[in-house]
Structures are given as structure tokens and as C-alpha cells.
Write an enzyme that holds these catalytic residues in place. Structure first.
Site, short mmCIF file in Angstrom:
data_model
loop_
_atom_site.label_atom_id
_atom_site.label_comp_id
_atom_site.label_asym_id
_atom_site.label_seq_id
_atom_site.Cartn_x
_atom_site.Cartn_y
_atom_site.Cartn_z
N SER A 226 -35.77 5.43 24.34
CA SER A 226 -36.94 4.55 24.04
C SER A 226 -36.83 3.53 22.96
CB SER A 226 -38.18 5.45 23.93
OG SER A 226 -39.56 4.85 23.42
N TYR B 13 -42.39 12.69 19.90
CA TYR B 13 -41.84 11.97 21.17
C TYR B 13 -40.56 11.04 20.56
CZ TYR B 13 -41.32 8.15 24.95
OH TYR B 13 -40.88 7.35 25.66
#
Ligand code: NAD
Length: 270
Positions: free
Chosen positions: A142, A155
Site C-alpha cells: 500500500s 496498517y
């Protein structure tokens, strides 16, 4: 590695980017094993595949369950005869809260799914991939895996782990038949916040209606991921946000972190 005629396992195949990857790989003439924790999501992917579903198998699996993941290769080879590719797409985000307010159960869940899940599938499938004449691993990290996104700290930790795992595998496997690609999506228009259980559908719709942040369609993301595999790309950045922040964060890491903080701070609880 070309998709045509290959068998590719795709985690997260029951929704969002993973579902689009499954459908596009099938359209390109691949055989696909779609893996997901969501039975309903996989059923919908199979329905959308139409006639191509004859080259699709679906497998309900929680990728945090190592034993369940280890049972997959025989189920896939029984059905398709071989495994040539692994796309690790499954993932979840964390609740939008500061690290100080994030409880251990949420921390463990995100690291279990995003990092341990990817480690389980990669460890399990790699020996099979090494046996093929040509094979490929694609791992979805990501933009939050190279840039600190406040409110998504853990995350980011999990996705930074996926980034380094994938880049190191690229080096370790450079002299083998297995190509390796890491993917850095920016914001993609999926239902990940709801699927991760961090907001309700109504809250997600309200947020989307009030946001003017430019997002990328999941079908476009999937196409870029498949192109990355077919062209043996080292890394794939998806969206103008990920492309810009990738450059900016290497040029000036502190200023890039400040910019993303400014953009995100309104989403954080005060
Ligand atoms: N949507 C974005 O803006 C965005 C941005 C950057 C990176 N990503 C990454 O892209 C990937 C795909 O995200 P998406 O937006 O398509 O999300 P999504 O929620 O639409 O799809 C994720 C899929 O993973 C599955 N999944 C979740 N936990 C699982 C588990 N334990 N075992 C098996 N399957 C599980 C879900 O059921 C779902 O079908 C994720 O890794 C995500 O972190 C997404």
C-alpha cells in the site's frame, strides 16, 4: 509471466481488487483459484465470471489459519493440475484511531491478516512455484507501506512488512524461475472500510459523498497488477496519489509525512 494458460491463486478474490483480478485473469485465458474468507463474496465472483467459471475454483479460507492455507496447494492442483502464480491481495484496514487508542485485538488482527496471511500463503506456495518452468508472486502492499498515514499506523506497519518481504524475495529469487512484484495502491474505490469492520455501510457512504479525494477504480487497479505480473515489473504504483507520494517521500520524507498528516487529520478523532 503471461496469464494465458497459467493457474494463478488470488487471495481476496471475493471482493474489490482481488475479484477484479480474478475476472480479468479468467478473461485472459488463465485458470484461477480464488481464495477468500467470504463465502458470499466468492459466490458472487463466480457468478460474475459467467462461462469463464469453468476455469475457476473457489476456496473459502482464512489466511491467518496456517494449517488451512497449507491444505490449499493439493486442493488447487487436484482441480487445475499445477500452480504457476500467487497474488496476495486480501487485506484489511484498522479503525481510524491513533496508535495510543488502538487496542491489542485490532493490532493483532491487522498484522495477522496483512502480514502473517501473506507470509503463510507465500511460504506454502513457493515450493510449488519453484517447481514450475515459469512462475510469479505478486504482493499487494500500500501507499501506507512506505508513507506514515496517521490513524492507520499499524496498517502501515503490516504493509511495510509486506513491502520488505516482497522486495527481499525478489532478491532471493532473482536467479530462479519465480518473478516477484510488489504493488503500492493509493486510494482505490472499494468497500474495504466496511469489509474490514471499521465503519458501517451508511458511514462509508456518507464519507464517500463528502470526500473529493480522487480514487482509482478496482478494475483499473487489477489491470495494472496483471500488467505488472506480465511485464515482470519490480514495483507497481497505482493512482496519481501513490505515484506522487512515492516520489515525494523519497525526495523529502519529512515534508511528505507532513503533507499526508495535513490531508488526514480531519478524519482522526480529536
Ligand atoms: N482500497 C484501497 O484504497 C487500498 C489502498 C491500498 C492498498 N489496498 C490493499 O489492496 C488489497 C485489496 O483491498 P480491497 O480494497 O480490494 O479490499 P476489499 O475489502 O474489497 O477486499 C479484500 C478481500 O480480502 C478478504 N479477506 C479479508 N480478510 C481475509 C482473511 N483473513 N482471509 C482471507 N480473505 C480475507 C475479504 O473478505 C475481501 O474479499 C488489500 O490488501 C488492501 O490493503 C487497498
Amino acid at each position: 509471466m503471461r496469464a494465458q494458460g497459467k493457474t494463478i491463486a488470488v487471495t481476496g478474490g471475493g471482493n474489490g481488487i482481488g475479484r477484479e483480478a480474478v475476472l480479468q485473469l479468467l478473461s485472459k485465458g488463465a485458470r484461477v483459484a480464488a481464495l477468500d474468507i467470504s463465502d458470499e463474496g466468492l459466490a458472487e465472483t463466480a457468478r460474475l465470471a459467467g462461462a469463464n467459471a469453468e476455469r475457476l475454483s473457489t476456496h473459502v479460507v482464512n489466511i491467518t489459519d496456517r494449517a488451512a492455507v497449507e491444505a490449499l496447494p493439493s486442493a488447487i492442483t487436484d482441480r487445475h493440475g499445477q500452480i504457476d502464480g500467487l497474488m496476495n491481495v486480501a487485506g484489511i484496514i484498522q479503525p481510524f484511531v491513533l496508535f495510543n487508542d488502538l487496542d491489542y485485538s485490532a493490532i493483532e488482527r491487522v498484522i495477522d491478516v496483512n502480514l502473517w496471511g501473506t507470509i503463510h500463503t507465500t511460504k506454502t506456495f513457493l515450493p510449488h512455484l519453484l517447481d514450475r518452468p515459469e512462475a510469479h508472486i505478486v504482493n499487494v502492499s500500500s501507499m501506507g507501506g512506505f508513507l506514515p498515514v496517521p490513524g492507520q499506523t499499524i496498517y502501515g506497519v503490516s504493509k511495510a512488512g509486506v513491502k520488505l518481504l516482497t522486495e527481499a524475495l525478489h532478491s532471493e529469487l532473482a536467479a530462479t524461475n519465480v518473478g516477484v512484484t510488489v504493488v503500492f495502491p493509493g486510494a482505490i474505490k472499494t468497500n474495504i472500510s466496511v469489509n474490514s469492520g471499521v465503519v458501517t455501510q451508511a458511514e462509508a457512504e456518507k464519507q464517500a459523498a463528502s470526500s473529493n479525494y480522487k480514487t482509482t477504480e478496482p478494475a483499473v487497479a487489477a489491470q495494472m497488477i496483471i500488467d505488472g505480473m506480465e511485464q515482470n515489473a519490480y514495483r507497481v504504483r497505482i493512482g496519481s496519489d501513490a505515484t506522487f507520494m512515492d516520489r515525494f517521500s523519497r525526495l523529502s520524507p519529512k515534508r511528505a509525512a507532513a503533507l499526508i498528516y495535513k490531508q488526514m487529520k480531519d478524519l482522526l478523532p480529536s
